[in-house]
Design an enzyme around this catalytic site. Structure first.
Site, mmCIF file in Angstrom:
data_model
loop_
_atom_site.group_PDB
_atom_site.id
_atom_site.type_symbol
_atom_site.label_atom_id
_atom_site.label_comp_id
_atom_site.label_asym_id
_atom_site.label_seq_id
_atom_site.Cartn_x
_atom_site.Cartn_y
_atom_site.Cartn_z
ATOM 1 N N GLU A 217 47.485 54.428 38.611
ATOM 2 C CA GLU A 217 47.542 53.356 37.609
ATOM 3 C C GLU A 217 46.879 53.805 36.309
ATOM 4 O O GLU A 217 47.416 53.626 35.208
ATOM 5 C CB GLU A 217 46.830 52.088 38.118
ATOM 6 C CG GLU A 217 47.513 51.388 39.269
ATOM 7 C CD GLU A 217 47.097 51.930 40.634
ATOM 8 O OE1 GLU A 217 46.523 53.040 40.703
ATOM 9 O OE2 GLU A 217 47.368 51.243 41.637
ATOM 10 N N ARG A 273 32.656 50.969 43.058
ATOM 11 C CA ARG A 273 32.282 49.554 42.909
ATOM 12 C C ARG A 273 30.799 49.376 42.634
ATOM 13 O O ARG A 273 30.327 48.255 42.487
ATOM 14 C CB ARG A 273 32.711 48.775 44.166
ATOM 15 C CG ARG A 273 32.256 49.369 45.474
ATOM 16 C CD ARG A 273 32.985 48.743 46.644
ATOM 17 N NE ARG A 273 32.653 49.359 47.923
ATOM 18 C CZ ARG A 273 33.260 50.420 48.445
ATOM 19 N NH1 ARG A 273 34.229 51.014 47.757
ATOM 20 N NH2 ARG A 273 32.915 50.901 49.621
ATOM 21 N N HIS A 389 37.417 20.361 39.882
ATOM 22 C CA HIS A 389 38.651 19.613 39.656
ATOM 23 C C HIS A 389 39.849 20.311 40.286
ATOM 24 O O HIS A 389 40.993 20.037 39.916
ATOM 25 C CB HIS A 389 38.863 19.416 38.151
ATOM 26 C CG HIS A 389 37.798 18.536 37.564
ATOM 27 N ND1 HIS A 389 37.915 17.164 37.511
ATOM 28 C CD2 HIS A 389 36.578 18.833 37.078
ATOM 29 C CE1 HIS A 389 36.804 16.658 36.984
ATOM 30 N NE2 HIS A 389 35.979 17.645 36.720
HETATM 31 O O1 F6P Z 1 41.677 52.223 45.335
HETATM 32 C C1 F6P Z 1 40.374 51.844 45.377
HETATM 33 C C2 F6P Z 1 39.527 52.691 44.477
HETATM 34 O O2 F6P Z 1 39.349 53.949 45.034
HETATM 35 C C3 F6P Z 1 38.195 52.004 44.214
HETATM 36 O O3 F6P Z 1 37.264 52.261 45.177
HETATM 37 C C4 F6P Z 1 37.859 52.526 42.869
HETATM 38 O O4 F6P Z 1 36.888 51.746 42.246
HETATM 39 C C5 F6P Z 1 39.207 52.475 42.196
HETATM 40 O O5 F6P Z 1 40.122 52.836 43.207
HETATM 41 C C6 F6P Z 1 39.378 53.348 40.988
HETATM 42 O O6 F6P Z 1 39.153 54.688 41.283
HETATM 43 P P1 F6P Z 1 38.919 55.736 40.128
HETATM 44 O O7 F6P Z 1 37.697 55.338 39.385
HETATM 45 O O8 F6P Z 1 38.769 57.045 40.823
HETATM 46 O O9 F6P Z 1 40.119 55.715 39.225
#
Ligand code: F6P
Length: 549
Positions: A217, A273, A389
């Site tokens: 992503e 996280r 609400h």
């Molecule tokens: O898919 C989960 C994960 O590995 C999370 O633990 C992490 O925070 C996120 O993807 C993003 O990962 P990165 O910082 O390596 O892009």
């Protein structure tokens, strides 16, 4: 017995004692507990840093709390805690240390991983971040055409997005209002489109945040962001002034085309996280400035120190973790609501969802065997007044037990007008009223006394007995945010330790990633993909038809 020699949790005598105690308590009523002990409302409270924590409205007695602490002792929660603070590799499935606490350690602290003190490196990166943040804030760092940077777009997902995005909202009142900050996470092109459509590329800095720098992503969005920039500025050299990276993976950063001089490093002992107080917080630091960022780290450290040193009886993260175990394991509660009474905390629960659910959503224990007890709850919630609400009906009169945390502040943020500040008391009146209503409800007799017709009495009765924790702080400041986040980090730690799971890996997100990669050619090229089940095959075919392929 576990393969590592530990007695299985549900075979421990402390566990059995809790189960027996739960039976004996039966449907204990908060009304009765308060009636029996006039001092309960103050006795069942603790303080940590600026946080006043009231746990009196829980379905617990002194015996319950003692038995829960005995379970914590039997599962050696504090032993694992000490191992974490020492830098031992307690994330066993990834063979990594778990040292987010080192991110807020003072300069003179010594915390070693593989014989190397990691603290100087932490402060070197913080200093580098501060230098960069100051240059962007002062206008010294300009874009490729010499224009001042006015927009910062953080591109990242999961821990590389939720933390800084949440904290930016929380600390809005402390941000430089002349800067626009946006956060792009979703691989849906609409996210980037909406984030940049009204921005001037010459004034826009992209912060590419990815621990691994392989997350599809983020890499996809970063590539599209670069195309957007270059389409306007037309010169590859512009990338150096408009892209910086936050990562542990210098090689991949360089491969992407970002100069590693513009990379802010962190380390494999920082979980995604647990990372927004590392380099991952650069966008936040630019927004609030290095001094405020350091105040936030000081807040984290207050709770770290408390968790590390406070005795079990007054250790707040321990208490909150154990209360969650009481409901999840001995009352069959499936979820936990976090309900902040602050608009600024609107993304706080979403942040906690990753922190808690990615950490403790596991059915395999540290020894590789399936657990025979419930682990992490479903965490949910939105700012409280809006929830009142919407879904509070179910909390008050539904059939599910939903323990909840209420988080509120005594003072509104300073920059509100006097009229808006006056609204704060109304907000907080709701805050106090809700935990009261949830705990004590309204009896049929009380309803009748109001002259309600008999047929409506059951509908207007509130059984009450819904457990809540109230966390009250004087004011929402960077330090208080740090304190709150550290409190939840350590609460999650406590629960993972008791449940005997590895709270620091996340193998459960891998399968979906692999399958997405495999399915994609079926969507784009209509490729025959091996191993697609009949449902997915039909869905893909329908998708292609609707997509006009
Ligand atoms: O898919 C989960 C994960 O590995 C999370 O633990 C992490 O925070 C996120 O993807 C993003 O990962 P990165 O910082 O390596 O892009």
């Amino acid at each position: 017995m576990n393969t590592d020699g530990r007695t299985r949790l549900n075979q421990m005598s402390e566990w059995t004692a809790l189960a027996k105690h739960r039976e004996e308590l039966g449907e204990v009523q908060l009304r009765e507990l308060f009636a029996a002990d006039a001092g309960r409302g103050t006795a069942y409270t603790l303080r940590v840093g600026d946080l006043y924590v009231d746990y009196s409205k829980h379905l617990v007695t002194d015996d319950t709390l003692r038995l829960l602490r005995e379970l914590a002792a039997a599962t050696d929660v504090f032993g694992l805690r000490d191992a974490m603070f020492r830098g031992e590799k307690i994330n066993t499935t990834e063979n990594r240390a778990v040292l987010h606490t080192a991110l807020r350690a003072p300069r003179d602290a010594v915390i070693e991983v593989d014989g190397e003190n990691v603290v100087p490196g932490v402060h070197a990166v913080l200093d580098k971040m501060a230098g960069f943040a100051d240059r962007v804030r002062s206008g010294e760092w300009t874009g490729h055409t010499g224009k001042r940077i006015r927009n910062i777009v953080n591109v990242g997902i999961g821990g590389s997005d939720l933390g800084p995005a949440m904290a930016y909202e929380v600390l809005r009142a402390f941000t430089d209002r002349s800067l626009t900050l946006r956060f792009v996470s979703n691989v849906d092109g609409a996210d980037l489109h909406e984030a940049v459509r009204d921005l001037d590329p010459a004034e826009t800095l992209f912060i590419i945040a990815s621990k691994t720098f392989t997350t599809i992503e983020t890499v996809t969005n970063a590539t599209s962001a670069r195309s957007w920039l270059l389409a306007a500025l037309g010169d590859e050299a512009a990338v150096a002034k408009h892209f910086v990276a936050l990562s542990t993976n210098a090689e991949k950063v360089a491969e992407f085309g970002i100069d590693t001089a513009n990379m802010f490093e962190f380390w494999d002992w920082v979980g995604g996280r647990y990372s927004y107080d590392s380099a991952i917080g650069l966008s936040l630091m630019i927004a609030i400035g290095p001094d405020r960022f350091r105040e936030m780290l000081d807040g984290f450290r207050i709770v770290d120190e408390h968790f590390r040193t406070a005795p079990a009886e007054s250790n707040v993260p321990l208490l909150l973790g154990l209360l969650g175990i009481w409901y999840g394991n001995f009352h069959d509660a499936q979820s936990h609501a976090v309900l902040p009474y602050s608009h600024y905390l609107s993304k706080f629960t979403a942040y906690l969802q990753q922190l808690d659910m990615e950490s403790n959503g596991k059915y395999v224990g540290r020894d590789g065997r399936e657990v025979e007890w419930q682990t992490g709850p479903v965490v949910w919630g939105t700012p409280g007044t809006n929830g009142q609400h919407a879904y509070y009906q179910l909390i008050h009169q539904g059939t599910k037990l939903i323990p909840a945390d209420f988080i509120g502040f005594a003072r509104p943020v300073a920059e509100l007008s006097d009229e808006l500040k006056a609204q704060h008391d109304l907000l907080m009146a709701n805050f106090f009223a809700q935990t009261q209503a949830l705990a004590f409800g309204k009896t049929p007799d009380e309803v009748r006394a109001e002259g309600v017709p008999e047929e409506l009495v059951p509908h207007k009765t509130f059984r009450g007995n819904h457990p809540t924790t109230t966390i009250l702080a004087p004011e929402l400041t960077p330090s208080v945010l740090g304190q709150l986040v550290a409190l939840y980090e350590h609460k999650v730690f406590v629960q993972g330790a008791v449940w005997d799971i590895d709270s620091f890996d996340q193998w459960g997100v891998e399968l979906g990633k692999v399958l997405a990669k495999r399915v994609e050619p079926a969507l784009t090229e209509g490729a025959e993909v091996e191993g697609l089940d009949a449902s997915t095959k039909a869905l893909v075919a329908t998708y292609r038809e609707l997509r006009g392929r």
